[in-house]
Design an enzyme around this catalytic site. Structure first.
Site, mmCIF file in Angstrom:
data_model
loop_
_atom_site.group_PDB
_atom_site.id
_atom_site.type_symbol
_atom_site.label_atom_id
_atom_site.label_comp_id
_atom_site.label_asym_id
_atom_site.label_seq_id
_atom_site.Cartn_x
_atom_site.Cartn_y
_atom_site.Cartn_z
ATOM 1 N N TYR A 93 0.874 -1.079 0.119
ATOM 2 C CA TYR A 93 0.065 -0.082 0.022
ATOM 3 C C TYR A 93 0.694 1.139 0.104
ATOM 4 O O TYR A 93 2.100 1.300 0.474
ATOM 5 C CB TYR A 93 -0.725 0.189 1.237
ATOM 6 C CG TYR A 93 -2.024 -0.986 1.514
ATOM 7 C CD1 TYR A 93 -3.089 -0.960 0.572
ATOM 8 C CD2 TYR A 93 -1.932 -1.630 2.527
ATOM 9 C CE1 TYR A 93 -4.049 -1.742 0.923
ATOM 10 C CE2 TYR A 93 -2.866 -2.510 3.022
ATOM 11 C CZ TYR A 93 -3.949 -2.526 1.983
ATOM 12 O OH TYR A 93 -4.848 -3.387 2.267
ATOM 13 N N GLU A 140 -4.486 -1.650 8.850
ATOM 14 C CA GLU A 140 -4.351 -1.436 10.096
ATOM 15 C C GLU A 140 -3.643 -0.156 10.554
ATOM 16 O O GLU A 140 -2.785 -0.156 11.627
ATOM 17 C CB GLU A 140 -3.987 -2.898 10.992
ATOM 18 C CG GLU A 140 -4.756 -3.810 10.978
ATOM 19 C CD GLU A 140 -4.886 -4.852 9.551
ATOM 20 O OE1 GLU A 140 -6.205 -4.574 9.230
ATOM 21 O OE2 GLU A 140 -4.119 -5.269 9.146
ATOM 22 N N ASN A 198 -9.693 0.229 -1.082
ATOM 23 C CA ASN A 198 -9.597 -1.290 -0.640
ATOM 24 C C ASN A 198 -10.626 -1.729 -0.221
ATOM 25 O O ASN A 198 -11.360 -1.010 0.715
ATOM 26 C CB ASN A 198 -8.351 -1.096 0.231
ATOM 27 C CG ASN A 198 -7.662 -2.243 0.825
ATOM 28 O OD1 ASN A 198 -7.299 -3.041 0.088
ATOM 29 N ND2 ASN A 198 -8.191 -2.555 2.146
ATOM 30 N N GLU A 199 -11.163 -2.815 -0.757
ATOM 31 C CA GLU A 199 -12.269 -3.635 0.055
ATOM 32 C C GLU A 199 -13.283 -2.524 0.214
ATOM 33 O O GLU A 199 -14.039 -2.406 1.134
ATOM 34 C CB GLU A 199 -12.114 -3.992 1.360
ATOM 35 C CG GLU A 199 -11.018 -5.503 1.184
ATOM 36 C CD GLU A 199 -10.641 -6.267 2.466
ATOM 37 O OE1 GLU A 199 -10.898 -5.767 3.484
ATOM 38 O OE2 GLU A 199 -10.406 -7.146 2.411
ATOM 39 N N GLU A 282 -5.440 -11.214 -1.035
ATOM 40 C CA GLU A 282 -5.041 -11.049 0.408
ATOM 41 C C GLU A 282 -5.226 -12.592 0.908
ATOM 42 O O GLU A 282 -6.435 -13.120 1.099
ATOM 43 C CB GLU A 282 -5.852 -10.184 1.256
ATOM 44 C CG GLU A 282 -5.283 -8.749 0.915
ATOM 45 C CD GLU A 282 -5.979 -7.854 1.928
ATOM 46 O OE1 GLU A 282 -6.590 -7.883 2.860
ATOM 47 O OE2 GLU A 282 -5.801 -6.472 1.587
ATOM 48 N N TYR A 347 2.115 -9.853 12.875
ATOM 49 C CA TYR A 347 0.935 -10.358 12.233
ATOM 50 C C TYR A 347 1.220 -12.053 12.133
ATOM 51 O O TYR A 347 0.432 -12.625 11.432
ATOM 52 C CB TYR A 347 1.011 -10.088 10.815
ATOM 53 C CG TYR A 347 -0.285 -9.906 9.989
ATOM 54 C CD1 TYR A 347 -1.013 -8.745 10.132
ATOM 55 C CD2 TYR A 347 -0.482 -10.938 9.256
ATOM 56 C CE1 TYR A 347 -2.172 -8.837 9.684
ATOM 57 C CE2 TYR A 347 -2.027 -10.763 8.509
ATOM 58 C CZ TYR A 347 -2.741 -9.704 8.810
ATOM 59 O OH TYR A 347 -3.881 -9.517 8.217
#
Ligand code: NAG
Ligand code: NAG
Ligand code: NAG
Ligand code: NAG
Length: 659
Positions: A93, A140, A198-199, A282, A347
């Site tokens: 991103y 996030e 995004n989404e 993803e 993560y």
């Protein structure tokens, strides 16, 4: 002669042909072109439902890795580890707010030099780039990547065709996209395709006009012949709102043992793009973590491999989100509705926060090694960086939190311009102090019930230098906006000091998540007037000698009573050979740690699960290193007294999950 005519003729044909192709591609993602192996290009070959890279069939196994979450000095190490897995691409991103923290002031240097990140990946490791330009990214990341100053604009709805919002996006893309253009494949660079938004299907706006605006704006900058794509959860409902004509729709979903489920997910993608390659943008080998989270339910390594194999067998391209997470240094963590995201963005990814090889990594590498037709097989497993256990150092209290108080004292810490006087308290956004802490100070006539109807996120309440309590807007099911304050002298000089912490703006459902005091402050139902508020600049001046002197004082001045172990603590860490290490915050309360002037992030071991903060070797130097901890809640178990607290540096991370 004949030859020349033939050549000229075919050149003209070629010209007409490619011209025609550009035309038919306008308003359509399904760009086709007869393979021309001498011209760099990235396209979709519809009849064969595949990508063509420079005219040849192509698929990718890529990994998400965020340049802005990795120290610049370590980009090379981490990218090399992605390549050694056998991957052939990276995906990342671009966070608008990191590049334009102050409106109109753009930064693409140092750790924000994404062009250099992609060039390094390409030239040294032959990794292609799949670029997600936003403007909204989620990730996030603080405010989902949107600058906090957008909240000062008259935006009715973020991420919509609201003209105030789109005007700001136009300005940003005017700066960003000329930097992306030379990196595009058609210009010989590594960037294959660009993701817009995004989404978006998960956002309630479902504003197709906005998606068309992003599509057309991007094309106006980079040309009509660049493949644009969107990513949404694999459901028809989400793709209905998240996809737009002319932009290639992809899906995202996590590991599963059930190959039928994988097929179904791609069936949904195919409904929206019947003649497209299959892409999972993803695929989650791990997951994000929030403060206060007790459990972590992750797929087994076997399931991760089975799911990947199912996708691979179908001929799909896939991106592991994250292959390497990194760290939310500073104040860049985002928040969910229940709680903020932790500082670590490990993560549970195959490459750990500190860049180490994990079992997950080795299993994925083994899987790729076993794929007979995969053209970029794994390389030797790279080594890990050295880790050091530097042991304990003494941390001493050098300033109370209330020393943030008052104009004189504040100016020890920040530029004079950061303090503002006003009748009513004002927000972080109005202060143009987007992140971290703001100190609000006033005088009150009497004690009693202090109530703040609206604020974000935590308010540390002090009366005449004494800590009273903490107010919380919302933390899981906790919320508290009033407290009884006692101990006024009632001489008109009682000092009310409110230190307000922004714990990160929400990333998902980005809905004007303002911070600071957002309403009047009442004592016994009477609104308090006349405030001084100061944005606290962290790191608190990189004044090494000054703090070093205070850190090593024999008898440091005691600022507070011994049971109020709050404030700025400093200590000196002697280092012979810099190496990666972790500050173990066990015994401390909640706050921010700074090493040699670099904000290594928030700690909150009383909530967990993150107990340690990662310090890359590059943040340390040979000799004396200055460690600061801004302790907001009280470092009780780490201290025997305010001049004898312990900072402990260990050689591994600690996360406390119940399971
Ligand atoms: C804010 O936007 C609304 C709707 O777009 C408009 O009616 C209003 O006049 C604007 N206000 C200001 C101060 O620009
Ligand atoms: C709030 O959450 C805590 C811990 O998650 C739980 O123990 C408690 O029962 C909850 N309280 C309410 C009122 O839901
Ligand atoms: C203080 O006043 C508010 C508003 O009147 C009330 O809701 C709250 O319960 C009171 N707080 C305490 C601690 O008594
Ligand atoms: C560092 O702090 C000392 C003591 O307050 C002060 O005299 C000096 O000017 C400061 N230096 C910088 C660069 O801020």
């Amino acid at each position: 002669m004949n030859l020349w005519i033939t050549l000229l003729f075919s050149l003209i044909i070629c010209f007409i042909y490619s011209e025609a192709l550009v035309r038919t591609s306008y308003g359509n993602w399904n760009i086709q072109r007869i393979g021309d192996r001498n011209t760099p290009s990235f396209l979709i070959d519809e009849p064969n439902k595949q990508f063509l890279l420079d005219g040849l069939p192509f698929r990718y196994i890529s990994g998400s890795i965020h340049y802005f979450r990795i120290p610049r000095e370590r980009w090379d190490e981490r990218l090399g580890k992605v390549r050694a897995l056998g991957f052939n691409a990276i995906q990342y991103y671009i966070p608008w707010n990191a590049h334009e923290l102050d409106e109109g002031n753009h930064d693409f240097s140092g750790v924000l030099d994404f062009a250099e990140f992609s060039s390094l990946a390409f030239h040294k490791y032959n990794l292609w780039t799949i670029l997600r330009i936003g403007p909204y990214i989620c990730g996030e990341w603080e405010n989902g990547g949107l600058p906090a100053w957008l909240l000062n604009k008259n935006v009715t709805k973020q991420r919509s065709s609201d003209p105030v919002f789109t005007r700001e996006v136009e300005k940003w893309f005017e700066t960003l996209l000329p930097r992306v253009k030379p990196l595009l494949r058609k210009n010989g660079g590594p960037v294959l395709m660009l993701q817009i938004e995004n989404e978006y299907g998960s956002y309630d706006a479902c504003d197709k006009q906005y998606l068309r605006f992003l599509r057309d704006l991007t094309r106006a900058h980079v040309g009509d012949d660049v493949l644009l794509f969107t990513t949404d959860g694999a459901s028809e409902k989400l793709l209905n709102c998240g996809s737009v004509e002319g932009v290639f729709p992809t899906v995202d979903f996590g590991p599963t043992d059930n190959s039928k489920e994988v097929e179904n997910n791609f069936q949904i993608q195919r409904k929206f793009a019947p003649n497209s390659p299959m892409v999972n943008s993803e695929y989650y080998p791990g997951w994000l973590v929030l403060w206060g989270q007790k459990r972590q339910d992750l797929p087994s390594i076997q399931t991760i491999i089975r799911g990947a194999q199912s996708m691979y067998s179908l001929g799909a391209s896939m991106n592991f989100y994250m292959i390497h997470g990194g760290t939310n240094f500073g104040f860049w963590n985002g928040a969910e509705t229940e709680a903020p995201c932790i500082t670590s963005y490990d993560y549970d990814a195959p490459i750990s926060e500190a860049g180490d090889i994990t079992t997950k990594y080795l299993e994925i590498r083994k899987w790729i090694k076993g794929l007979p037709d995969w053209t970029t097989p794994p390389l030797d497993v790279p080594g890990n960086s050295p880790k050091a256990n530097f042991g304990n150092i003494k941390m001493r209290l050098v300033h109370s939190v209330e020393k943030f108080n008052g104009m004189m004292d504040m100016r020890d810490f920040s530029d004079a311009g950061d303090c503002v006087d006003s009748e009513k308290p004002i927000s972080f956004e109005t202060m143009n102090h987007p992140l971290g802490l703001i100190a609000y100070q006033t005088k009150i006539n009497s004690c009693g019930n202090l109530t703040i109807p609206s604020f974000g996120d935590f308010v540390y309440v002090y009366l005449n230098g004494k800590y009273i309590d903490t107010l919380t807007r919302r933390y899981y099911n906790l919320s508290r906006n009033s407290v009884i304050i006692e101990g006024c002298r009632n001489d008109g000089e009682d000092r009310l000091f409110l230190l307000v912490e922004n714990q990160g703006r929400k990333t998902f459902e980005t809905i004007n998540d303002r911070k600071g005091i957002l309403s009047d402050v009442f004592v016994n139902n009477e609104a308090i007037r006349f405030w001084t508020q100061c944005g606290i600049k962290l790191p608190l001046q990189d004044n090494f000698t000054y703090y070093l002197r205070r850190a090593s004082k024999k008898n440091p001045r005691k600022f507070m009573t011994s049971n109020q172990k709050q404030g700025v603590f400093v200590g000196v860490l002697p280092v012979e050979a810099p190496a990666d290490t972790w500050l173990d915050t066990t015994g401390w309360g909640k706050g921010i740690a700074i090493v040699n002037g670099r904000n290594i992030g928030r700690y909150w071991p009383t909530e967990g699960p993150q107990m340690t903060l990662y310090i890359p070797a590059e943040f340390l130097k040979t000799g004396e290193n200055l460690v600061m901890m801004v302790e907001l809640e009280g470092a009780h178990d780490a201290c025997t007294s305010t001049s004898a607290c312990v900072g402990n540096f260990i050689d591994h991370p600690i996360f406390h999950f119940d399971k």
